[in-house]
Motif scaffolding. Structure first.
Motif, PDB file in Angstrom:
ATOM      1  N   LEU A 171      59.947  -6.805 -10.744  1.00  0.00           N
ATOM      2  CA  LEU A 171      60.681  -5.799 -11.505  1.00  0.00           C
ATOM      3  C   LEU A 171      61.858  -6.420 -12.253  1.00  0.00           C
ATOM      4  O   LEU A 171      62.122  -6.095 -13.418  1.00  0.00           O
ATOM      5  N   PHE A 172      62.568  -7.320 -11.569  1.00  0.00           N
ATOM      6  CA  PHE A 172      63.721  -7.970 -12.185  1.00  0.00           C
ATOM      7  C   PHE A 172      63.301  -8.806 -13.395  1.00  0.00           C
ATOM      8  O   PHE A 172      63.904  -8.720 -14.476  1.00  0.00           O
ATOM      9  N   LEU A 173      62.252  -9.594 -13.233  1.00  0.00           N
ATOM     10  CA  LEU A 173      61.794 -10.476 -14.315  1.00  0.00           C
ATOM     11  C   LEU A 173      61.272  -9.682 -15.507  1.00  0.00           C
ATOM     12  O   LEU A 173      61.534 -10.031 -16.664  1.00  0.00           O
ATOM     13  N   LEU A 174      60.536  -8.608 -15.242  1.00  0.00           N
ATOM     14  CA  LEU A 174      60.017  -7.783 -16.332  1.00  0.00           C
ATOM     15  C   LEU A 174      61.148  -7.077 -17.082  1.00  0.00           C
ATOM     16  O   LEU A 174      61.088  -6.906 -18.301  1.00  0.00           O
ATOM     17  N   THR A 175      62.180  -6.678 -16.340  1.00  0.00           N
ATOM     18  CA  THR A 175      63.341  -6.045 -16.980  1.00  0.00           C
ATOM     19  C   THR A 175      64.075  -7.029 -17.883  1.00  0.00           C
ATOM     20  O   THR A 175      64.429  -6.719 -19.022  1.00  0.00           O
ATOM     21  N   SER A 311      46.296  -4.420 -16.841  1.00  0.00           N
ATOM     22  CA  SER A 311      46.781  -4.205 -18.207  1.00  0.00           C
ATOM     23  C   SER A 311      47.791  -5.282 -18.591  1.00  0.00           C
ATOM     24  O   SER A 311      47.831  -5.743 -19.746  1.00  0.00           O
ATOM     25  N   ALA A 312      48.605  -5.679 -17.621  1.00  0.00           N
ATOM     26  CA  ALA A 312      49.620  -6.702 -17.888  1.00  0.00           C
ATOM     27  C   ALA A 312      49.016  -8.081 -18.098  1.00  0.00           C
ATOM     28  O   ALA A 312      49.635  -8.945 -18.703  1.00  0.00           O
ATOM     29  N   VAL A 313      47.778  -8.290 -17.595  1.00  0.00           N
ATOM     30  CA  VAL A 313      47.113  -9.575 -17.799  1.00  0.00           C
ATOM     31  C   VAL A 313      46.898  -9.829 -19.288  1.00  0.00           C
ATOM     32  O   VAL A 313      46.922 -10.965 -19.756  1.00  0.00           O
ATOM     33  N   SER A 337      60.542 -14.735 -23.127  1.00  0.00           N
ATOM     34  CA  SER A 337      60.183 -13.406 -22.639  1.00  0.00           C
ATOM     35  C   SER A 337      58.761 -13.396 -22.078  1.00  0.00           C
ATOM     36  O   SER A 337      58.500 -12.794 -21.030  1.00  0.00           O
ATOM     37  N   ILE A 338      57.848 -14.077 -22.771  1.00  0.00           N
ATOM     38  CA  ILE A 338      56.466 -14.172 -22.287  1.00  0.00           C
ATOM     39  C   ILE A 338      56.408 -14.890 -20.944  1.00  0.00           C
ATOM     40  O   ILE A 338      55.720 -14.460 -20.007  1.00  0.00           O
ATOM     41  N   ILE A 342      55.069 -13.181 -17.533  1.00  0.00           N
ATOM     42  CA  ILE A 342      53.927 -13.735 -16.800  1.00  0.00           C
ATOM     43  C   ILE A 342      54.337 -14.088 -15.374  1.00  0.00           C
ATOM     44  O   ILE A 342      53.591 -13.854 -14.417  1.00  0.00           O
ATOM     45  N   TRP A 343      55.542 -14.622 -15.229  1.00  0.00           N
ATOM     46  CA  TRP A 343      56.070 -14.937 -13.893  1.00  0.00           C
ATOM     47  C   TRP A 343      56.170 -13.653 -13.063  1.00  0.00           C
ATOM     48  O   TRP A 343      55.772 -13.611 -11.898  1.00  0.00           O
ATOM     49  N   GLY A 344      56.712 -12.604 -13.680  1.00  0.00           N
ATOM     50  CA  GLY A 344      56.810 -11.325 -12.979  1.00  0.00           C
ATOM     51  C   GLY A 344      55.446 -10.763 -12.625  1.00  0.00           C
ATOM     52  O   GLY A 344      55.235 -10.219 -11.533  1.00  0.00           O
TER      53      GLY A 344
END
Length: 367
Positions: A171-175, A311-313, A337-338, A342-344
């Motif tokens: 969640l943190f990484l995607l934010t 979907s995130a893949v 950002s990518i 991807i890490w998240g």
């Protein structure tokens, strides 16, 4: 005489042993067959989600790039292809349902839920169309990846999703990956939009991402608590009703906004020609519905969280295609950002793997 009795007893024991072995073999092969069929279905749905999600987004952006200006029309493209679901539903009639009485018993609850989700879906489709209007495709898709985090957040309250360290890290990484794009001047200049329009696009995309995560979580609640033991046909029926409601609402918006009056002149001035105009929108509608089938299938076979994970893949697919088709600039902030997204995503997938492994070990210990 005793020798005959002994041979008879041994033969009877061997026959019983063979029968027992045959029963055990058959009982074990049936679950294996079901398991293979389930993973085959999941693989097909994954393919639908990964390919059609990217195709639908790219085609919608292509409409804008070549003279299209109607956000309501782009919104309509997303649910209006639901007759394809009716066709898919027709060919899945072989699926036997033993829940018709229970299905109609909860008709009022289910009908109200479908109407509410249909209304919510139309609002989400509209604001995502606005976001795509003002943002480059690569930026739009990277921001929309935060949908995975929103699904986990809503699933925590609605579907008892646990917040483990890996989920929190995801969640943190995607934010952070989405926040990096807030003040991306190169993306803003590439689209020739004002700072206000860029922020409107960013906010609308974040809102659409959050709304999509909420819908996925709510659909899982309905499937498990209202339908309880649904067939896939029942899930498709639910999606059809929601798409019908969304289509009606968006059609009213299209005519009420006055954008329907400009469509004739828009077709005439479309840079790629009239045929391409129709093919573009029809293909976007088709891919959107195939994507919907994939999402519904993954929710049915697994969960909304897993569906959103898949979907995130497709996250890296859209930006790469956008660079090729629309010459989107892949600056340092987008690349970073990518990487974070991807890490998240990998963090989220690893937690899903741990949950599956724990569930399998519990099942093995019980057996």
């Amino acid at each position: 005489m005793e020798r005959s009795k002994e041979l008879y007893a041994n033969g009877k024991q061997n026959l019983e042993a063979n029968l027992i072995y045959q029963e055990v073999t058959e009982s074990s092969s049936v679950p294996q067959t079901k398991k293979y069929k389930k993973w085959l279905s999941i693989s097909i749905y994954v393919f639908f989600v990964l390919t059609c999600q990217a195709v639908s987004t790219i085609l919608s952006r292509l409409y804008y790039e070549n003279g299209g200006k109607s956000t309501w029309l782009v919104t309509l493209v997303q649910p209006i292809g639901f007759p394809l679901l009716l066709l898919f539903r027709f060919f899945s009639q072989a699926e036997k349902t033993d829940q018709s009485c229970r299905y109609f018993a909860c008709f009022t609850t289910l009908g109200s839920a479908n109407i509410c989700l249909g209304l919510l879906g139309s609002a989400i489709a509209y604001i995502s169309s606005v976001g795509l209007l003002y943002l480059p495709v690569s930026t739009f898709s990277l921001i929309f990846a935060s949908q995975l985090g929103f699904t986990a957040f809503f699933s925590y309250f609605l579907n008892s999703q646990k917040f483990t360290p890996f989920i929190i890290n995801s969640l943190f990484l995607l934010t952070v990956s989405s926040a990096l794009l807030v003040f991306n001047d190169e993306s803003q200049n590439a689209r020739n939009v004002s700072s206000l329009e860029y922020m409107i696009g960013f906010i609308c995309t974040i809102g659409a991402s959050a709304g999509s995560g909420l819908i996925l979580s709510l659909e899982q609640v309905i499937i498990r608590k209202v339908l309880k033991k649904p067939t896939f046909s029942a899930v498709i029926d639910m999606v059809i009703y929601q798409s019908l409601v969304s289509s009606c609402v968006v059609l009213m918006g299209l005519f009420a906004s006055g954008e329907s009056k400009t469509l004739t002149s828009e077709i005439e001035s479309y840079r790629l020609g009239k045929v391409s105009y129709v093919v573009n929108l029809a293909s976007a509608a088709l891919s959107s519905q195939v994507y919907t089938i994939g999402v519904a299938g993954l929710i049915f076979e697994s969960s909304s969280v897993f569906s959103n994970t898949i979907s995130a893949v497709g996250l890296p697919i859209v930006p790469v295609v956008a660079v090729i088709v629309f010459n989107d600039k892949m600056d340092a902030s987008k690349i970073f950002s990518i990487i974070l997204a991807i890490w998240g995503f990998l963090s989220f997938v690893y937690q899903h793997y741990l949950d599956e492994k724990k569930l399998k070990s519990c099942h093995t210990s019980l057996v």
